[in-house]
Motif scaffolding. Structure first.
Motif, PDB file in Angstrom:
ATOM      1  N   PHE A 119     180.717 -40.479 -29.476  1.00 47.26           N
ATOM      2  CA  PHE A 119     178.813 -40.898 -29.591  1.00 47.26           C
ATOM      3  C   PHE A 119     178.822 -41.409 -30.870  1.00 47.26           C
ATOM      4  CE2 PHE A 119     178.019 -36.996 -32.357  1.00 47.26           C
ATOM      5  CZ  PHE A 119     178.427 -36.518 -31.930  1.00 47.26           C
TER       6      PHE A 119
ATOM      7  N   HIS B 208     172.837 -38.546 -35.622  1.00 51.14           N
ATOM      8  CA  HIS B 208     174.178 -37.744 -35.472  1.00 51.14           C
ATOM      9  C   HIS B 208     174.629 -37.027 -35.356  1.00 51.14           C
ATOM     10  CE1 HIS B 208     173.244 -41.264 -31.203  1.00 51.14           C
ATOM     11  NE2 HIS B 208     172.844 -41.280 -32.390  1.00 51.14           N
ATOM     12  N   VAL B 209     174.867 -37.282 -36.405  1.00 57.98           N
ATOM     13  CA  VAL B 209     175.997 -35.847 -37.110  1.00 57.98           C
ATOM     14  C   VAL B 209     175.641 -34.630 -37.856  1.00 57.98           C
ATOM     15  CG1 VAL B 209     177.175 -36.290 -38.739  1.00 57.98           C
ATOM     16  CG2 VAL B 209     176.946 -38.793 -37.939  1.00 57.98           C
TER      17      VAL B 209
ATOM     18  N   LYS C  56     172.891 -32.028 -36.874  1.00 66.44           N
ATOM     19  CA  LYS C  56     172.461 -31.799 -36.319  1.00 66.44           C
ATOM     20  C   LYS C  56     173.561 -30.832 -35.406  1.00 66.44           C
ATOM     21  CE  LYS C  56     168.638 -30.429 -33.432  1.00 66.44           C
ATOM     22  NZ  LYS C  56     168.262 -30.707 -32.059  1.00 66.44           N
ATOM     23  N   ASN C  57     174.858 -31.694 -35.897  1.00 69.71           N
ATOM     24  CA  ASN C  57     175.855 -31.547 -34.918  1.00 69.71           C
ATOM     25  C   ASN C  57     177.177 -30.550 -36.038  1.00 69.71           C
ATOM     26  OD1 ASN C  57     177.201 -32.119 -32.073  1.00 69.71           O
ATOM     27  ND2 ASN C  57     176.089 -34.302 -32.376  1.00 69.71           N
TER      28      ASN C  57
ATOM     29  N   LEU D 133     169.606 -25.284 -32.724  1.00 69.02           N
ATOM     30  CA  LEU D 133     170.728 -26.501 -32.125  1.00 69.02           C
ATOM     31  C   LEU D 133     171.129 -27.268 -31.707  1.00 69.02           C
ATOM     32  CD1 LEU D 133     172.249 -24.815 -35.884  1.00 69.02           C
ATOM     33  CD2 LEU D 133     170.042 -27.277 -35.645  1.00 69.02           C
TER      34      LEU D 133
ATOM     35  N   PRO E  94     171.857 -27.650 -27.469  1.00 68.90           N
ATOM     36  CA  PRO E  94     170.334 -27.384 -25.932  1.00 68.90           C
ATOM     37  C   PRO E  94     171.121 -26.602 -24.989  1.00 68.90           C
ATOM     38  CG  PRO E  94     170.963 -29.842 -26.310  1.00 68.90           C
ATOM     39  CD  PRO E  94     171.067 -29.346 -27.701  1.00 68.90           C
ATOM     40  N   ARG E  95     172.692 -27.124 -25.012  1.00 70.13           N
ATOM     41  CA  ARG E  95     173.291 -26.462 -24.400  1.00 70.13           C
ATOM     42  C   ARG E  95     173.507 -24.969 -24.366  1.00 70.13           C
ATOM     43  NH1 ARG E  95     178.278 -29.526 -25.893  1.00 70.13           N
ATOM     44  NH2 ARG E  95     177.007 -29.339 -27.734  1.00 70.13           N
TER      45      ARG E  95
ATOM     46  N   ARG F 289     171.314 -22.741 -25.904  1.00 70.65           N
ATOM     47  CA  ARG F 289     170.011 -22.793 -24.844  1.00 70.65           C
ATOM     48  C   ARG F 289     169.008 -22.526 -23.392  1.00 70.65           C
ATOM     49  NH1 ARG F 289     165.497 -27.079 -26.760  1.00 70.65           N
ATOM     50  NH2 ARG F 289     167.392 -27.355 -28.387  1.00 70.65           N
ATOM     51  N   THR F 290     170.191 -23.105 -22.392  1.00 70.03           N
ATOM     52  CA  THR F 290     170.363 -23.569 -21.135  1.00 70.03           C
ATOM     53  C   THR F 290     170.957 -21.900 -20.869  1.00 70.03           C
ATOM     54  OG1 THR F 290     170.850 -25.212 -21.580  1.00 70.03           O
ATOM     55  CG2 THR F 290     169.654 -24.892 -19.410  1.00 70.03           C
TER      56      THR F 290
END
Ligand SMILES: Nc1ncnc2c1ncn2[C@@H]1O[C@H](COP(=O)(O)OP(=O)(O)O)[C@@H](O)[C@H]1O
Ligand code: SF4
Ligand SMILES: [Mg+2]
Lengths: 324, 339
Positions: free
Chosen positions: A219, A237-238, A240-241, A314, A316-317, A319-320
């Motif tokens: 990405f 892009h970086v 937060k990861n 941070l 979303p995966r 979070r779900t």
């Protein structure tokens, strides 16, 4: 989300409960505090009266249940040494330690993360190699030695900064603060830097490792293929990861700094909780030791909870998954 | 189609590794016309991706472009300063990658990523950028695009994600999009839908595509022209239909013989014998020689570029296949007739 919180809260309470048991039994095993409490010359009757007063004649389970009941009402008992409620005693020392720990974390974060990001962005550059060398020093040289060195150089030789103590404090909303004056700042600079050094080394490495990994991801390449300026590739892009491992370590380090700033506090004669716990261990001041350790457990559990909640913000995966 | 937008000339990209230096792309030349779809085909490791990265100036160390030109509307991209090249990327030439799971940032909403892509080149408001992102999603056939903008990548299927990537590449209506195996990770029906969509987009928007794939079946259904790559070189190029109907290079013939959908149903599928040599162990002369049924002494020397059909077709070979020889060749790839 609410379900997740409740689940975590129950876990947290269970951890605190189990730890209170371990701490209580562990400290009980250390030795009998009555010898410390009492003048060796005191007569047997006085001795027995005191033992009964503190409940030392009761079996261990009964002592524990009594302690637990008191703890739930916020009563951790009275210090054998200071004759003051333990909670008040600890809380009176908290601001000094909190101030020191926060300053150290601030230095480590504001310096360490940008340096680590740079070192990961240009891993082959000379500056990156210097930064990494510094980070190795940061977490391999013992804290006490650096502390002494700092005092030697900046307090004794150069005379620029005071060698210890907290300096004058102001009261802000009922809490003592020292960093509001120049003199206060000059007092906190050396101990805060000393305490920050290890974290600084750690955060540099973490930020660099995350950076190297994320910069080579598809990405990032895709973002570059869209013509995003490098600055934005990194900031959007970086960052937060790479934040998740950094937040984790930040939380843990913050907790352990608050709880175990002992070495630095001792060297710089900083009137915080670290000195209190060391003194209480020397004097077998059991209520202080127990209360302190339990407060530390609560502190860690709380920080972990905050860290977990931050993950969800941070990524979303996560979070779900948490909501499911 | 005579109007050339992208012209790659003698492109060379080298990698310096511990084991030695090699040219992953070794003198690649091809032209792409406006709105044209050019298939770039070859086995894995033949240098297709590196060709794509080189065109966009995205080659990272230890790789380095060491020769050639990449002309976009006559301007040599390889001579541009980094900041000028950045302004080209995404605006005039864009790229889409293979793995739709990985090309979108997992922690950012689709809208956030696309808005950033719009604003990288056009200083418009966030609201305007969002409108453009939404329209782009609509163009590639994504239902309810407004809602998709608020989704995170993991909430979309692989096919949807790849459409998002293509929509992102289309945001600035670039002259060329390099698509690096964008449908390889998707199942066949989704792949078919996307190929049809791309064909339509190329016709409607005039955007040209360089469609990188290892699958000749994809090329036959999509591309106008095809370039076949082997060991860093283009060994055959020409109009897709002609090349597939009658390949001139033995490697192309071998690839074609192994494509199921281009075959009689039920017939056994011959494979090209052997495997591609590692880049540092490429043989002298023609790199395909150890696997080639037509190889001769002559093939120890670098093969010449033989052209056919008024230079509309070319093959890099000492012994290109004659047009009438193909029928017998295709029924038995193993036919070892050398002349
Ligand atoms: N970063 C790299 N470092 C070293 N070698 C590389 C690198 N990237 C690609 N290569 C080499 O370049 C050659 C071409 O690779 P690539 O263009 O990815 O092939 P394709 O896309 O056709 O499968 C391969 O031999 C590959 O090993
Ligand atoms: S040059 Fe020779 S070895 Fe290479 S493909 Fe042609 S016939 Fe085969
Ligand atoms: Mg590839």
């Amino acid at each position: 989300m609410i379900g997740f919180l409740i689940q975590r809260l129950i876990q947290a309470i269970a951890v605190v409960f189990v730890m209170s048991l371990i701490v209580f039994v562990g400290v009980y095993a250390i030795g009998n505090p009555i010898d410390v409490l009492i003048d060796p010359a005191a007569d047997q009757a006085l001795r027995e009266a005191l033992i009964r007063q503190y409940g030392f004649d009761q079996p261990l389970p009964v002592q524990y249940v009594t302690f637990l009941g008191n703890m739930l009402t916020g009563d951790f008992g009275e210090s054998f040494v200071y004759r003051l409620p333990v909670l008040d005693l600890i809380l009176s020392r908290l601001p000094a330690t909190l101030e020191l720990a926060l300053s150290a974390m601030l230095i480590a974060t504001l310096v360490g993360i940008p340096l680590g990001i740079w070192a990961g962005y240009k891993p082959d550059s000379l500056s990156a190699k210097l930064i990494m060398g510094f980070s190795v020093l940061g977490f391999s040289v013992p804290t006490f030695w650096v502390g002494l060195l700092l005092i030697m150089v900046f307090a004794v030789e150069l005379g620029w900064l005071p060698s210890g103590g907290r300096g004058p404090t102001q009261e802000v909303m009922g809490v003592d603060v020292s960093i509001l004056t120049g003199e206060g700042l000059s007092h906190i600079l050396l101990p805060a830097f000393n305490l920050a050094l290890f974290k600084l080394g750690l955060l540099i490495r973490l930020a660099r490792a995350g950076m190297v990994e994320v910069m080579s991801s598809d990405f990032v390449r895709f973002a570059r293929a869209q013509g995003l300026p490098e600055r934005q590739v990194v900031s959007l892009h970086v960052l937060k990861n790479i934040a998740i491992p950094i937040v984790t370590v930040f939380g843990l380090e913050f907790g352990s700094t608050l709880a175990f700033a002992v070495v630095t506090e001792t060297i710089f004669n900083w009137p915080g909780m670290g000195k209190l716990i060391i003194d209480s261990i020397m004097l077998l001041d059991r209520p202080v030791m127990v209360a302190y350790l339990i407060l530390v457990v609560i502190l860690f559990v709380t920080i972990n909870l905050v860290v977990d909640l931050t993950y969800g913000q941070l990524d979303p995966r996560i979070r779900t998954k948490g909501a499911a | 189609m005579s109007d050339v937008v992208l012209s790659v000339q003698g492109l060379e990209t080298a990698f310096s590794t511990r084991a030695g230096t090699f040219k992953a792309v070794d003198g690649v030349s091809f032209d792409v016309g406006r709105g044209e779809i050019v298939g770039l085909v070859g086995e894995s490791g033949s240098g297709k991706s590196v060709t794509g990265y080189s065109i966009l100036g995205l080659v990272e160390p230890p790789g380095r472009i060491v020769g050639g030109r990449v002309e976009l509307d006559g301007e040599n991209l390889l001579a541009l300063a980094p900041e000028k090249m950045r302004r080209m990327r995404g605006a005039r030439v864009a790229m889409v990658f293979q793995d739709p799971m990985m090309t979108l940032n997992p922690v950012l909403r689709i809208g956030t990523q696309m808005i950033a892509a719009v604003r990288a080149h056009d200083p418009v408001s966030k609201a305007d950028a969002r409108t453009r992102a939404r329209d782009a999603l609509g163009i590639v056939g994504i239902p309810s695009p407004e809602e998709r903008l608020d989704a995170y990548p993991h909430q979309l299927s692989g096919g949807m994600r790849q459409r998002v990537a293509i929509a992102t590449a289309l945001l600035h209506r670039p002259a060329v999009i390099i698509a690096d195996e964008p449908t390889t990770a998707l199942d066949v029906s989704i792949q078919g839908q996307i190929l049809a969509e791309v064909r339509r987009l190329a016709d409607e928007t005039g955007t040209a595509f360089v469609w990188i794939t290892h699958d000749l079946a994809v090329v036959s259904s999509l591309a106008d022209k095809v370039c076949v790559m082997y060991a860093g070189r283009i060994v055959e190029r020409g109009p897709a239909d002609d090349v597939i109907a009658s390949p001139r290079h033995p490697y192309t013939a071998g690839l074609l013989a192994s494509v199921p959908s281009l075959h009689e149903p039920g017939a056994p599928l011959p494979q090209v014998p052997g495997s591609a040599p590692p880049p540092l162990q490429r043989p002298e002369g023609c790199a395909f020689r150890p696997r080639c049924a037509r190889a001769s002494e002559a093939c120890l020397a670098d093969p010449p570029l033989a052209t056919f059909d008024d230079a509309r077709r070319a093959a890099l070979c000492h012994h290109p296949i004659e047009p009438d020889a193909w029928t017998s060749f295709s029924t038995s790839t193993a036919s070892r007739n050398a002349s």
